[in-house]
Design an enzyme around this catalytic site. Structure first.
Site, mmCIF file in Angstrom:
data_model
loop_
_atom_site.group_PDB
_atom_site.id
_atom_site.type_symbol
_atom_site.label_atom_id
_atom_site.label_comp_id
_atom_site.label_asym_id
_atom_site.label_seq_id
_atom_site.Cartn_x
_atom_site.Cartn_y
_atom_site.Cartn_z
ATOM 1 N N SER A 128 0.857 -1.194 0.000
ATOM 2 C CA SER A 128 0.000 0.000 0.000
ATOM 3 C C SER A 128 0.884 1.232 0.000
ATOM 4 C CB SER A 128 -0.861 -0.007 1.268
ATOM 5 O OG SER A 128 -1.383 1.277 1.528
ATOM 6 N N TYR A 150 -2.116 -1.393 10.092
ATOM 7 C CA TYR A 150 -2.090 -1.540 8.628
ATOM 8 C C TYR A 150 -0.718 -1.133 8.082
ATOM 9 C CZ TYR A 150 -4.023 -1.351 3.853
ATOM 10 O OH TYR A 150 -4.285 -1.572 2.511
HETATM 11 P P1 NAD Z 1 -11.832 -5.802 -0.268
HETATM 12 O O1 NAD Z 1 -12.278 -5.752 1.149
HETATM 13 O O2 NAD Z 1 -12.746 -5.265 -1.304
HETATM 14 O O3 NAD Z 1 -11.412 -7.287 -0.665
HETATM 15 C C1 NAD Z 1 -10.611 -8.067 0.183
HETATM 16 C C2 NAD Z 1 -11.015 -9.529 0.051
HETATM 17 O O4 NAD Z 1 -10.159 -10.290 0.916
HETATM 18 C C3 NAD Z 1 -12.462 -9.799 0.492
HETATM 19 O O5 NAD Z 1 -13.132 -10.556 -0.493
HETATM 20 C C4 NAD Z 1 -12.293 -10.601 1.775
HETATM 21 O O6 NAD Z 1 -13.341 -11.551 1.998
HETATM 22 C C5 NAD Z 1 -10.951 -11.282 1.544
HETATM 23 N N1 NAD Z 1 -10.353 -11.709 2.807
HETATM 24 C C6 NAD Z 1 -10.291 -11.037 3.988
HETATM 25 N N2 NAD Z 1 -9.720 -11.793 4.927
HETATM 26 C C7 NAD Z 1 -9.381 -12.971 4.331
HETATM 27 C C8 NAD Z 1 -8.753 -14.148 4.793
HETATM 28 N N3 NAD Z 1 -8.376 -14.291 6.075
HETATM 29 N N4 NAD Z 1 -8.545 -15.164 3.910
HETATM 30 C C9 NAD Z 1 -8.957 -15.052 2.610
HETATM 31 N N5 NAD Z 1 -9.575 -13.961 2.141
HETATM 32 C C10 NAD Z 1 -9.783 -12.924 2.973
HETATM 33 O O7 NAD Z 1 -10.421 -5.042 -0.276
HETATM 34 P P2 NAD Z 1 -9.457 -4.535 -1.455
HETATM 35 O O8 NAD Z 1 -9.373 -3.081 -1.322
HETATM 36 O O9 NAD Z 1 -9.818 -5.139 -2.741
HETATM 37 O O10 NAD Z 1 -8.073 -5.111 -0.913
HETATM 38 C C11 NAD Z 1 -7.231 -5.978 -1.642
HETATM 39 C C12 NAD Z 1 -5.796 -5.704 -1.241
HETATM 40 O O11 NAD Z 1 -5.410 -4.394 -1.676
HETATM 41 C C13 NAD Z 1 -5.557 -5.720 0.269
HETATM 42 O O12 NAD Z 1 -4.331 -6.368 0.544
HETATM 43 C C14 NAD Z 1 -5.458 -4.260 0.624
HETATM 44 O O13 NAD Z 1 -4.709 -4.026 1.791
HETATM 45 C C15 NAD Z 1 -4.780 -3.712 -0.609
HETATM 46 N N6 NAD Z 1 -4.957 -2.271 -0.789
HETATM 47 C C16 NAD Z 1 -6.196 -1.733 -0.950
HETATM 48 C C17 NAD Z 1 -6.339 -0.371 -1.081
HETATM 49 C C18 NAD Z 1 -7.685 0.289 -1.269
HETATM 50 O O14 NAD Z 1 -7.766 1.522 -1.170
HETATM 51 N N7 NAD Z 1 -8.737 -0.452 -1.534
HETATM 52 C C19 NAD Z 1 -5.217 0.459 -1.046
HETATM 53 C C20 NAD Z 1 -3.971 -0.117 -0.868
HETATM 54 C C21 NAD Z 1 -3.850 -1.484 -0.746
#
Ligand code: NAD
Length: 268
Positions: free
Chosen positions: A143, A156
């Site tokens: 991130s 985080y």
């Molecule tokens: P999201 O919440 O839309 O999707 C995350 C998915 O991970 C969900 O389907 C959830 O059920 C699954 N999940 C959670 N815990 C789990 C576990 N223990 N085992 C298996 N699956 C699990 O979130 P997103 O934004 O799509 O996040 C995806 C990645 O991107 C993450 O690593 C997040 O930290 C990173 N990220 C997101 C953002 C943002 O702004 N959305 C920014 C930087 C980084």
């Protein structure tokens, strides 16, 4: 990796957000998919959206923070798909809490998913990726908070900075041996991650306002997925996704200490 056609990609957290967008974008390129999530409904919906493309799409319910489940998952995917070319360690959670607002259970949960999930993924899937050397790639989701730690993000930021260091070292080991590694530093992407964080936020009304503001400026997940896949195609070690993430990185480089004072101007 020049092309995704006829490859096999494993995506954790494929039931929502960036994981689902990656699955749909890879599906457009002819990539077969192993969709992993704790949320069975989520991966089933992603699979439904991939119908009719002639791809082999398998769904797998697993908790990435569970060592036994991840060991079994790697064998299950290899048996179901026959080979594995790409591993997207994407599943992740965040919290909106001060350090003192975190319980130790919160810390264990986020470290379990965001750090151990990535380590288990690499550990158990690497033997299969090695069988595809020259056509194998690991993608780890970090991130922009790996560059600068904002308030209410101690847990985080800890996990995402860990993934940055882990992935850079892993690249130095694996890249010369034909297994690519890309660490992804997204800024705000419009997904469900903040909705989940809102449920346990310390100050729900303040975080709901922050979330509404961030959602407006956030990048759509499909656009983020395209940028991530472009970086994989170009075999990049890292990709910074979004102007906000670029600002975080650039400002930190230019003013390594002073820039943190901007966080003190935010309403507490
Ligand atoms: P999201 O919440 O839309 O999707 C995350 C998915 O991970 C969900 O389907 C959830 O059920 C699954 N999940 C959670 N815990 C789990 C576990 N223990 N085992 C298996 N699956 C699990 O979130 P997103 O934004 O799509 O996040 C995806 C990645 O991107 C993450 O690593 C997040 O930290 C990173 N990220 C997101 C953002 C943002 O702004 N959305 C920014 C930087 C980084």
């Amino acid at each position: 990796m020049k092309s995704f056609d006829n490859k096999v990609a494993v995506i954790t957290g494929a039931g929502s957000g960036i994981g689902r967008a990656l699955a749909l974008a890879l599906g457009e390129k002819g990539c077969n998919l192993a969709l992993v999530d704790v949320n069975e409904q989520g991966v089933k919906e992603t699979k439904r959206e991939l119908r009719g493309k002639g791809l082999k799409v398998t769904t797998h319910v697993a908790d990435v923070s569970n060592e036994k489940a991840m060991k079994a998952l790697a064998a299950e995917v290899a048996a179901a798909q026959g080979k594995i070319n790409l591993l997207f360690n994407n599943a992740g959670i965040t919290y909106a809490k001060s350090f003192e607002g975190h319980s130790l259970a919160d810390w264990k949960k986020i470290i379990g998913i965001n750090i151990w999930g990535v380590i288990y993924g690499c550990h158990f899937f690497l033997p299969y990726l090695r069988e595809q050397e020259g056509d194998a790639h690991i993608i780890n989701l970090s991130s922009m908070v790996a560059f600068m730690g904002p308030p209410e993000q101690t847990s985080y930021s800890t996990t995402k900075a860990a993934i940055k260091g882990f992935s850079e070292s892993l690249w130095a080991e694996l890249h010369p041996q034909g297994v690519g590694v890309t660490v992804v530093h997204p800024g705000a992407i419009r997904t469900a991650i903040m909705d989940e964080a809102l449920k346990s936020a310390e100050d729900q009304s303040a975080f709901a306002k922050t979330k509404a503001m961030v959602d407006k400026m956030a990048m759509p997940a499909d656009k983020a997925a395209k940028k991530i896949l472009k970086a994989v195609r170009k075999d990049k070690m890292r990709v910074v996704v979004g102007l906000d993430a670029m600002f975080f990185e650039g400002a930190k480089r230019a003013m390594p200490e002073e820039i943190h004072k901007m966080f003190l101007l935010m309403p507490q």
